[in-house]
Design an enzyme around this catalytic site. Sequence first.
Site, mmCIF file in Angstrom:
data_model
loop_
_atom_site.group_PDB
_atom_site.id
_atom_site.type_symbol
_atom_site.label_atom_id
_atom_site.label_comp_id
_atom_site.label_asym_id
_atom_site.label_seq_id
_atom_site.Cartn_x
_atom_site.Cartn_y
_atom_site.Cartn_z
ATOM 1 N N ASP A 3 32.218 44.334 48.572
ATOM 2 C CA ASP A 3 33.223 45.184 47.942
ATOM 3 C C ASP A 3 32.787 46.637 48.078
ATOM 4 O OD1 ASP A 3 34.384 42.816 47.270
ATOM 5 O OD2 ASP A 3 34.288 43.106 45.096
ATOM 6 N N ASP A 7 46.320 37.569 42.833
ATOM 7 C CA ASP A 7 45.369 37.830 41.760
ATOM 8 C C ASP A 7 46.062 37.546 40.439
ATOM 9 O OD1 ASP A 7 43.760 38.860 43.838
ATOM 10 O OD2 ASP A 7 44.691 40.828 43.613
#
EC number: 5.3.1.16
Length: 249
Positions: A10, A136
């Site tokens: 990330d 998500d």
Amino acid sequence: MRLDLYPAIDLKDGQVVRLRQGRMDEATVYGVDPVRIAARWAEAGARWIHVVDLDGALRGRPQNAAAVRAIVEALRQRHPGVRVQLGGGLRTLEALEAALALGVSRAIIGTSALEGDVAARAVARFGPDRVAVSIDARGGFVAARGWVEVTRVRAVDLAVRMREVGVRTVVYTDIATDGMLTGPNFAELEMMGRTGLDVIASGGISSLEDIRRLTEIPGVAGAIIGRALYTGAVDLAEALSLCGETRDT
């Protein structure tokens, strides 16, 4: 069932970080050299690297293209069998095209899957193997725009819609478990696995036992693993062996 593991990188301001439940103010920095970290996971035997442009997810357009390009080029030179999938800020066909032009094997559509026909057009233009949709969820409902907004759309319903327009792969993240090392949301994953899509699970993996359980859920084709690798809770080589993954280096 074989499970592909995706070590996560990330990116925030060019650094490798991990968040807790998607909160930018709870970022832990694990490195300043994403290329070196990608090489580390490749050397352990990974077939895929999962890269997320966190700045891009928040701002709605890619922000870490230089770092992504460096990862792809380094892997191509030293570990040509390793592929990269990229998400974060990819909300338009133009952004997806630019991401694929960086050399990534798969680009992940985010919030745009909720709006208009971007997912259908992306599949038609790039093919179902080159694009995936990120779903998500918090409490079973889709969260959008960098996880800031929770909608009234059920994650499973969105997955079915995506399948109907030709999407083949979804990345399902349970926000409540993401970065928490508390185990995945197996119940939600079982429901997602019944949609007929290839589901890549993300969020909460804390042990080899979690990974073993994921291999038993029909429809779950992959798993993204982040904090558990960076903290040493899971050894990637052992996890790959458990999943039956091997790669010639």
